[in-house]
Design a protein around this motif. Structure first.
Motif, PDB file in Angstrom:
ATOM      1  N   PRO A  88       5.951   6.764   4.042  1.00 42.58           N
ATOM      2  CA  PRO A  88       6.735   6.444   5.246  1.00 42.58           C
ATOM      3  C   PRO A  88       7.138   4.968   5.257  1.00 42.58           C
ATOM      4  CG  PRO A  88       4.752   7.688   5.800  1.00 42.58           C
ATOM      5  CD  PRO A  88       4.615   7.290   4.369  1.00 42.58           C
ATOM      6  N   ALA A  89       8.166   4.655   6.025  1.00 40.44           N
ATOM      7  CA  ALA A  89       8.617   3.265   6.138  1.00 40.44           C
ATOM      8  C   ALA A  89       7.476   2.380   6.614  1.00 40.44           C
ATOM      9  CB  ALA A  89       9.787   3.175   7.108  1.00 40.44           C
ATOM     10  N   GLU A  90       7.297   1.235   5.960  1.00 39.76           N
ATOM     11  CA  GLU A  90       6.303   0.220   6.291  1.00 39.76           C
ATOM     12  C   GLU A  90       4.872   0.663   5.995  1.00 39.76           C
ATOM     13  OE1 GLU A  90       7.021  -1.041  10.322  1.00 39.76           O
ATOM     14  OE2 GLU A  90       8.739  -2.235   9.716  1.00 39.76           O
ATOM     15  N   ALA A  91       4.687   1.814   5.366  1.00 39.16           N
ATOM     16  CA  ALA A  91       3.350   2.271   4.999  1.00 39.16           C
ATOM     17  C   ALA A  91       2.911   1.598   3.703  1.00 39.16           C
ATOM     18  CB  ALA A  91       3.324   3.782   4.833  1.00 39.16           C
ATOM     19  N   TYR A  92       1.621   1.616   3.457  1.00 39.71           N
ATOM     20  CA  TYR A  92       1.109   1.077   2.199  1.00 39.71           C
ATOM     21  C   TYR A  92      -0.145   1.845   1.783  1.00 39.71           C
ATOM     22  CZ  TYR A  92      -2.513  -1.276   4.924  1.00 39.71           C
ATOM     23  OH  TYR A  92      -3.571  -1.525   5.755  1.00 39.71           O
ATOM     24  N   SER A  93      -0.432   1.745   0.497  1.00 38.51           N
ATOM     25  CA  SER A  93      -1.663   2.263  -0.072  1.00 38.51           C
ATOM     26  C   SER A  93      -2.328   1.124  -0.827  1.00 38.51           C
ATOM     27  CB  SER A  93      -1.348   3.435  -1.015  1.00 38.51           C
ATOM     28  OG  SER A  93      -2.520   3.875  -1.683  1.00 38.51           O
ATOM     29  N   LEU A  94      -3.605   0.917  -0.581  1.00 41.18           N
ATOM     30  CA  LEU A  94      -4.345  -0.160  -1.239  1.00 41.18           C
ATOM     31  C   LEU A  94      -5.543   0.435  -1.959  1.00 41.18           C
ATOM     32  CD1 LEU A  94      -5.279  -3.602   0.336  1.00 41.18           C
ATOM     33  CD2 LEU A  94      -6.979  -2.272  -0.920  1.00 41.18           C
ATOM     34  N   ARG A  95      -5.663   0.127  -3.255  1.00 42.81           N
ATOM     35  CA  ARG A  95      -6.808   0.603  -4.030  1.00 42.81           C
ATOM     36  C   ARG A  95      -7.507  -0.579  -4.667  1.00 42.81           C
ATOM     37  NH1 ARG A  95      -4.842   2.428  -8.885  1.00 42.81           N
ATOM     38  NH2 ARG A  95      -5.928   0.763  -9.982  1.00 42.81           N
ATOM     39  N   CYS A  96      -8.809  -0.666  -4.422  1.00 39.66           N
ATOM     40  CA  CYS A  96      -9.613  -1.741  -4.996  1.00 39.66           C
ATOM     41  C   CYS A  96     -10.820  -1.112  -5.676  1.00 39.66           C
ATOM     42  CB  CYS A  96     -10.050  -2.711  -3.902  1.00 39.66           C
ATOM     43  SG  CYS A  96     -11.020  -4.100  -4.502  1.00 39.66           S
ATOM     44  N   GLY A 112      -9.115  -2.736 -10.937  1.00 40.97           N
ATOM     45  CA  GLY A 112      -8.285  -3.793 -10.387  1.00 40.97           C
ATOM     46  C   GLY A 112      -7.937  -3.535  -8.938  1.00 40.97           C
ATOM     47  N   LEU A 113      -6.980  -4.288  -8.435  1.00 39.36           N
ATOM     48  CA  LEU A 113      -6.580  -4.199  -7.041  1.00 39.36           C
ATOM     49  C   LEU A 113      -5.075  -3.959  -7.002  1.00 39.36           C
ATOM     50  CD1 LEU A 113      -8.015  -6.571  -4.344  1.00 39.36           C
ATOM     51  CD2 LEU A 113      -5.841  -5.390  -4.082  1.00 39.36           C
ATOM     52  N   VAL A 114      -4.676  -2.831  -6.437  1.00 41.03           N
ATOM     53  CA  VAL A 114      -3.271  -2.430  -6.431  1.00 41.03           C
ATOM     54  C   VAL A 114      -2.837  -2.128  -5.005  1.00 41.03           C
ATOM     55  CG1 VAL A 114      -1.578  -0.750  -7.260  1.00 41.03           C
ATOM     56  CG2 VAL A 114      -3.465  -1.458  -8.755  1.00 41.03           C
ATOM     57  N   ILE A 115      -1.692  -2.708  -4.610  1.00 42.62           N
ATOM     58  CA  ILE A 115      -1.081  -2.402  -3.314  1.00 42.62           C
ATOM     59  C   ILE A 115       0.267  -1.763  -3.601  1.00 42.62           C
ATOM     60  CG2 ILE A 115      -0.256  -3.321  -1.117  1.00 42.62           C
ATOM     61  CD1 ILE A 115      -2.123  -5.729  -1.576  1.00 42.62           C
ATOM     62  N   GLU A 116       0.549  -0.625  -2.967  1.00 45.06           N
ATOM     63  CA  GLU A 116       1.806   0.086  -3.170  1.00 45.06           C
ATOM     64  C   GLU A 116       2.471   0.345  -1.827  1.00 45.06           C
ATOM     65  OE1 GLU A 116       1.105   2.743  -7.125  1.00 45.06           O
ATOM     66  OE2 GLU A 116       0.159   3.498  -5.270  1.00 45.06           O
ATOM     67  N   GLY A 117       3.806   0.349  -1.834  1.00 47.81           N
ATOM     68  CA  GLY A 117       4.564   0.629  -0.630  1.00 47.81           C
ATOM     69  C   GLY A 117       5.983   0.142  -0.764  1.00 47.81           C
ATOM     70  N   ASP A 118       6.720   0.165   0.352  1.00 48.71           N
ATOM     71  CA  ASP A 118       8.055  -0.434   0.344  1.00 48.71           C
ATOM     72  C   ASP A 118       7.915  -1.937   0.604  1.00 48.71           C
ATOM     73  OD1 ASP A 118       7.517  -0.644   3.055  1.00 48.71           O
ATOM     74  OD2 ASP A 118       9.004   0.846   3.689  1.00 48.71           O
ATOM     75  N   GLU A 119       9.016  -2.619   0.806  1.00 49.70           N
ATOM     76  CA  GLU A 119       8.971  -4.076   0.932  1.00 49.70           C
ATOM     77  C   GLU A 119       8.016  -4.526   2.041  1.00 49.70           C
ATOM     78  OE1 GLU A 119      11.983  -7.896   1.699  1.00 49.70           O
ATOM     79  OE2 GLU A 119      12.702  -5.837   1.956  1.00 49.70           O
ATOM     80  N   PRO A 150       2.558   2.905  10.207  1.00 50.34           N
ATOM     81  CA  PRO A 150       2.695   2.635  11.645  1.00 50.34           C
ATOM     82  C   PRO A 150       2.918   3.911  12.446  1.00 50.34           C
ATOM     83  CG  PRO A 150       4.713   2.058  10.492  1.00 50.34           C
ATOM     84  CD  PRO A 150       3.712   2.398   9.443  1.00 50.34           C
ATOM     85  N   VAL A 151       2.418   3.904  13.674  1.00 49.57           N
ATOM     86  CA  VAL A 151       2.658   5.031  14.578  1.00 49.57           C
ATOM     87  C   VAL A 151       3.847   4.760  15.489  1.00 49.57           C
ATOM     88  CG1 VAL A 151       0.257   5.796  14.544  1.00 49.57           C
ATOM     89  CG2 VAL A 151       1.002   4.148  16.270  1.00 49.57           C
ATOM     90  N   ALA A 152       4.331   3.518  15.514  1.00 49.76           N
ATOM     91  CA  ALA A 152       5.486   3.159  16.331  1.00 49.76           C
ATOM     92  C   ALA A 152       6.462   2.353  15.477  1.00 49.76           C
ATOM     93  CB  ALA A 152       5.064   2.336  17.546  1.00 49.76           C
ATOM     94  N   HIS A 187      11.297 -18.427   9.998  1.00 47.90           N
ATOM     95  CA  HIS A 187       9.848 -18.268   9.880  1.00 47.90           C
ATOM     96  C   HIS A 187       9.456 -16.834  10.208  1.00 47.90           C
ATOM     97  CE1 HIS A 187       5.704 -19.904   9.900  1.00 47.90           C
ATOM     98  NE2 HIS A 187       5.485 -18.989  10.828  1.00 47.90           N
ATOM     99  N   ALA A 188      10.056 -16.282  11.259  1.00 45.85           N
ATOM    100  CA  ALA A 188       9.751 -14.896  11.644  1.00 45.85           C
ATOM    101  C   ALA A 188      10.230 -13.908  10.585  1.00 45.85           C
ATOM    102  CB  ALA A 188      10.400 -14.584  12.991  1.00 45.85           C
ATOM    103  N   ARG A 189      11.431 -14.122  10.054  1.00 41.83           N
ATOM    104  CA  ARG A 189      11.967 -13.185   9.071  1.00 41.83           C
ATOM    105  C   ARG A 189      11.138 -13.167   7.804  1.00 41.83           C
ATOM    106  NH1 ARG A 189      18.389 -14.551   9.968  1.00 41.83           N
ATOM    107  NH2 ARG A 189      18.760 -12.984  11.587  1.00 41.83           N
ATOM    108  N   ARG A 190      10.597 -14.324   7.414  1.00 46.84           N
ATOM    109  CA  ARG A 190       9.758 -14.355   6.215  1.00 46.84           C
ATOM    110  C   ARG A 190       8.478 -13.534   6.406  1.00 46.84           C
ATOM    111  NH1 ARG A 190      11.574 -19.747   6.110  1.00 46.84           N
ATOM    112  NH2 ARG A 190       9.659 -20.524   7.072  1.00 46.84           N
ATOM    113  N   ARG A 191       8.139 -13.253   7.646  1.00 46.21           N
ATOM    114  CA  ARG A 191       6.975 -12.419   7.965  1.00 46.21           C
ATOM    115  C   ARG A 191       7.393 -11.030   8.438  1.00 46.21           C
ATOM    116  NH1 ARG A 191       6.413 -17.242   7.455  1.00 46.21           N
ATOM    117  NH2 ARG A 191       4.442 -18.354   7.112  1.00 46.21           N
ATOM    118  N   HIS A 192       8.632 -10.689   8.161  1.00 46.59           N
ATOM    119  CA  HIS A 192       9.183  -9.365   8.497  1.00 46.59           C
ATOM    120  C   HIS A 192       9.123  -9.064   9.985  1.00 46.59           C
ATOM    121  CE1 HIS A 192       9.658  -8.352   4.285  1.00 46.59           C
ATOM    122  NE2 HIS A 192       8.457  -8.892   4.079  1.00 46.59           N
TER     123      HIS A 192
END
Length: 227
Positions: free
Chosen positions: A63-71, A75-82, A114-116, A222-227
């Motif tokens: 889903p949009a803005e979702a992520y998966s983190l495996r540690c 190693g340590l891998v983060i996957e998702g969209d931007e 996210p739920v919203a 500053h805000a845009r750099r933090r999405h």
């Protein structure tokens, strides 16, 4: 997070580690590197050959803005969209601990979404003396995975075509501060209708004055750099 699956042990991050990302996600990789150094004293190079400790990877199907983190020991891998990669990096920073002389991340799998669609705050345009505070507030909002800042402008930004608005706003805010300092009853609330408050003029907006447009542009960047 939506789901956390605990593993066994922990993964140690040190300066033999590195951060690997695609060019499109270099900004998130740099953000992570800067915060690892600022918070933990770890200087991890970004996209240095043979230095993969943390990998940021785009992954379709989430889903949009979702992520998966495996540690784990691999190693340590983060996957998702931007944005998902950015929020996964925030979660990683919140997971880290110092054990003796080492910085570690627990072995874990995290899935979150996210739920919203809109998550944020409505804030006033800060005064010049509070620009640093406002940027730190935006940083905290990003840590909490908020994605929206609604900034009330009013007369708090220089309006080049209508300078009379800025001048009137400064006079109005100064006059209201004088009234409030005297504690005039009309500004403290109507005793016959206590819900009808009269002191909601927002005179703290812009610090009672106004920011230059380049100051506001810097805040928005500053805000845009933090999405």
């Amino acid at each position: 997070p939506a789901e956390v699956i605990d593993g066994n042990g922990a993964v140690t991050l040190d300066e033999t580690s590195g951060i690997v990302s695609a060019q499109a996600d270099a900004a998130t990789a740099r953000f992570l590197a800067e915060h690892l150094e600022a918070r933990w004293g770890l200087r991890l190079p970004v996209n240095a050959a043979g230095r993969a400790g943390i990998a940021l990877r785009r992954r379709a199907g989430l889903p949009a803005e979702a992520y998966s983190l495996r540690c784990d020991r691999r190693g340590l891998v983060i996957e998702g969209d931007e944005r998902g990669l950015f929020y996964g990096a925030q979660t990683l920073l919140q997971m880290l601990r110092r054990e003796d002389d080492h910085v570690t991340a627990p072995a874990v799998r995290v899935h979150d979404a996210p739920v919203a669609r809109v998550r944020g705050l409505h804030i006033y345009m800060p005064g010049r003396d509070n620009l640093g505070y406002c940027k730190r507030l935006l940083d905290v909002m990003a840590e909490l995975k908020m994605n929206t800042a609604i900034i009330e402008v009013g007369g708090g930004m220089r309006l080049r075509r209508y300078p009379e608005i800025n001048a009137a706003w400064e006079r109005f805010a100064a006059g209201m501060r004088q009234h409030l300092a005297r504690g005039e009853a009309a500004l403290q609330g109507d005793p016959l209708a206590p819900r009808r408050w009269q002191n909601s003029m927002h005179i703290e907006l812009g610090g009672g004055s106004f920011l230059e447009q380049d100051e506001v542009r810097d805040l928005v960047d500053h805000a845009r750099r933090r999405h």
